[in-house]
Design a protein around this motif. Structure first.
Motif, PDB file in Angstrom:
ATOM      1  N   GLN A  79       1.012  -1.233  -0.032  1.00 61.03           N
ATOM      2  CA  GLN A  79      -0.164  -0.130  -0.080  1.00 61.03           C
ATOM      3  C   GLN A  79       0.953   1.220  -0.004  1.00 61.03           C
ATOM      4  N   VAL A  80       0.633   2.056  -0.898  1.00 64.12           N
ATOM      5  CA  VAL A  80       1.579   3.319  -0.920  1.00 64.12           C
ATOM      6  C   VAL A  80       1.056   4.225  -0.007  1.00 64.12           C
ATOM      7  N   GLN A  81       1.856   4.699   0.609  1.00 62.66           N
ATOM      8  CA  GLN A  81       1.585   5.861   1.655  1.00 62.66           C
ATOM      9  C   GLN A  81       2.455   7.077   1.635  1.00 62.66           C
ATOM     10  N   LEU A  82       1.952   8.212   1.611  1.00 61.14           N
ATOM     11  CA  LEU A  82       2.950   9.426   1.796  1.00 61.14           C
ATOM     12  C   LEU A  82       2.098  10.226   2.975  1.00 61.14           C
ATOM     13  N   VAL A  83       2.949  10.275   4.146  1.00 61.93           N
ATOM     14  CA  VAL A  83       2.156  10.707   5.303  1.00 61.93           C
ATOM     15  C   VAL A  83       3.040  11.897   5.606  1.00 61.93           C
ATOM     16  N   GLU A  84       2.529  13.133   5.906  1.00 59.83           N
ATOM     17  CA  GLU A  84       3.294  14.397   6.064  1.00 59.83           C
ATOM     18  C   GLU A  84       2.782  14.552   7.666  1.00 59.83           C
ATOM     19  N   SER A  85       3.907  15.117   8.371  1.00 54.23           N
ATOM     20  CA  SER A  85       3.697  15.636   9.727  1.00 54.23           C
ATOM     21  C   SER A  85       4.400  17.085  10.190  1.00 54.23           C
ATOM     22  N   GLY A  86       4.320  17.566  11.085  1.00 56.37           N
ATOM     23  CA  GLY A  86       5.161  18.666  11.460  1.00 56.37           C
ATOM     24  C   GLY A  86       4.609  20.124  11.319  1.00 56.37           C
ATOM     25  N   GLY A  87       3.277  20.027  10.527  1.00 60.49           N
ATOM     26  CA  GLY A  87       2.840  21.433  10.622  1.00 60.49           C
ATOM     27  C   GLY A  87       2.193  21.929  11.854  1.00 60.49           C
ATOM     28  N   GLY A  88       1.830  23.338  11.805  1.00 60.55           N
ATOM     29  CA  GLY A  88       1.406  23.934  12.990  1.00 60.55           C
ATOM     30  C   GLY A  88       1.264  25.404  12.856  1.00 60.55           C
ATOM     31  N   LEU A  89       0.978  25.928  13.870  1.00 54.08           N
ATOM     32  CA  LEU A  89       0.817  27.483  13.799  1.00 54.08           C
ATOM     33  C   LEU A  89       2.373  28.152  14.435  1.00 54.08           C
ATOM     34  N   VAL A  90       2.761  28.935  13.706  1.00 46.91           N
ATOM     35  CA  VAL A  90       3.891  29.655  14.445  1.00 46.91           C
ATOM     36  C   VAL A  90       3.855  31.370  13.941  1.00 46.91           C
ATOM     37  N   GLN A  91       4.625  31.990  14.800  1.00 48.69           N
ATOM     38  CA  GLN A  91       4.660  33.556  14.585  1.00 48.69           C
ATOM     39  C   GLN A  91       5.603  33.956  13.511  1.00 48.69           C
ATOM     40  N   ALA A  92       5.365  34.750  12.621  1.00 45.65           N
ATOM     41  CA  ALA A  92       6.133  35.412  11.627  1.00 45.65           C
ATOM     42  C   ALA A  92       7.672  35.465  12.189  1.00 45.65           C
ATOM     43  N   GLY A  93       8.657  34.912  11.259  1.00 48.98           N
ATOM     44  CA  GLY A  93      10.009  34.892  11.674  1.00 48.98           C
ATOM     45  C   GLY A  93      10.470  33.467  12.508  1.00 48.98           C
ATOM     46  N   GLY A  94       9.414  32.672  12.619  1.00 50.27           N
ATOM     47  CA  GLY A  94       9.976  31.609  13.258  1.00 50.27           C
ATOM     48  C   GLY A  94       9.937  30.277  12.217  1.00 50.27           C
ATOM     49  N   SER A  95      10.094  29.215  12.885  1.00 48.40           N
ATOM     50  CA  SER A  95      10.561  27.831  12.126  1.00 48.40           C
ATOM     51  C   SER A  95       9.874  26.920  12.406  1.00 48.40           C
ATOM     52  N   LEU A  96       9.714  26.081  11.213  1.00 47.69           N
ATOM     53  CA  LEU A  96       8.989  24.862  11.360  1.00 47.69           C
ATOM     54  C   LEU A  96       9.689  23.624  10.465  1.00 47.69           C
ATOM     55  N   ARG A  97       9.726  22.563  10.970  1.00 46.36           N
ATOM     56  CA  ARG A  97      10.356  21.442  10.174  1.00 46.36           C
ATOM     57  C   ARG A  97       9.217  20.373   9.832  1.00 46.36           C
ATOM     58  N   LEU A  98       8.959  20.207   8.384  1.00 46.38           N
ATOM     59  CA  LEU A  98       7.914  19.330   8.159  1.00 46.38           C
ATOM     60  C   LEU A  98       8.619  17.782   7.629  1.00 46.38           C
ATOM     61  N   SER A  99       7.823  16.634   7.779  1.00 42.30           N
ATOM     62  CA  SER A  99       8.491  15.905   7.524  1.00 42.30           C
ATOM     63  C   SER A  99       7.478  14.852   6.612  1.00 42.30           C
ATOM     64  N   CYS A 100       7.721  14.026   5.831  1.00 41.29           N
ATOM     65  CA  CYS A 100       7.160  13.004   5.090  1.00 41.29           C
ATOM     66  C   CYS A 100       7.743  11.597   4.989  1.00 41.29           C
ATOM     67  N   ALA A 101       6.924  10.759   5.355  1.00 40.96           N
ATOM     68  CA  ALA A 101       7.277   9.498   5.455  1.00 40.96           C
ATOM     69  C   ALA A 101       6.533   8.549   4.075  1.00 40.96           C
ATOM     70  N   ALA A 102       7.289   8.140   3.000  1.00 40.65           N
ATOM     71  CA  ALA A 102       6.666   7.595   1.974  1.00 40.65           C
ATOM     72  C   ALA A 102       7.252   6.254   1.953  1.00 40.65           C
ATOM     73  N   SER A 103       6.020   5.406   1.836  1.00 38.49           N
ATOM     74  CA  SER A 103       6.309   3.802   1.668  1.00 38.49           C
ATOM     75  C   SER A 103       5.576   3.250   0.736  1.00 38.49           C
ATOM     76  N   GLY A 104       5.788   1.798   0.610  1.00 36.02           N
ATOM     77  CA  GLY A 104       4.804   1.157  -0.445  1.00 36.02           C
ATOM     78  C   GLY A 104       5.190   0.751  -1.907  1.00 36.02           C
ATOM     79  N   ARG A 105       6.311   1.617  -2.128  1.00 37.28           N
ATOM     80  CA  ARG A 105       6.929   1.526  -3.526  1.00 37.28           C
ATOM     81  C   ARG A 105       8.549   1.866  -3.368  1.00 37.28           C
ATOM     82  N   THR A 106       9.163   1.593  -4.478  1.00 40.64           N
ATOM     83  CA  THR A 106      10.436   1.808  -4.133  1.00 40.64           C
ATOM     84  C   THR A 106      10.834   3.384  -4.458  1.00 40.64           C
ATOM     85  N   PHE A 107      10.381   4.121  -3.336  1.00 42.97           N
ATOM     86  CA  PHE A 107      10.663   5.700  -3.608  1.00 42.97           C
ATOM     87  C   PHE A 107      12.100   5.934  -3.351  1.00 42.97           C
ATOM     88  N   ARG A 108      12.873   5.073  -3.125  1.00 46.02           N
ATOM     89  CA  ARG A 108      14.623   5.541  -3.082  1.00 46.02           C
ATOM     90  C   ARG A 108      15.012   5.952  -4.612  1.00 46.02           C
TER      91      ARG A 108
END
Length: 125
Positions: A1-30
């Motif tokens: 089963q192909v899955q791409l799952v994002e995480s790490g979003g949210g609310l931040v003030q201007a000038g701030g930082s966030l780090r998004l992640s995505c886990a992709a599986s189910g195929r040879t995404f390499r």
């Protein structure tokens, strides 16, 4: 089963930082190029950044150059894609999607075959 799952979003003030992640599986995404796109309310989905299958080549939209960094980790059973976002501005507010392209790395969303469900990023002024 192909899955791409994002995480790490949210609310931040201007000038701030966030780090998004995505886990992709189910195929040879390499062997796939991977990318991040975003869609703000009432706007078209737009390219943010992309990375080649090896991680050796990266591409950015002009609007995020120098502020965002894309990277990937080709693990044995999944690919982990990251987007480090610094100096965030209210105009960066959008739903962010990761996507996989089996052929080329680039900004054309039509070339990406697999998409995640998205993660919301909201930047307050």
């Amino acid at each position: 089963q192909v899955q791409l799952v994002e995480s790490g979003g949210g609310l931040v003030q201007a000038g701030g930082s966030l780090r998004l992640s995505c886990a992709a599986s189910g195929r040879t995404f390499r062997s796939y190029a991977m990318g991040w796109f975003r869609q703000a309310p009432g706007k078209e989905r737009e390219f943010v950044a992309a990375v080649s299958w090896s991680g050796g080549n990266t591409y950015y939209a002009d609007s995020v150059k120098g502020r965002f960094t894309i990277s990937r980790d080709n693990a044995k059973n999944a690919v982990y894609l990251q987007l480090q976002m610094n100096s965030l501005q209210p105009e960066d507010t959008a739903v962010y999607y990761c996507a996989a392209d089996p052929i080329l790395v680039g900004p054309r969303k039509s070339e990406y075959d697999y998409w995640g469900q998205g993660t919301q990023v909201t930047v307050s002024a």
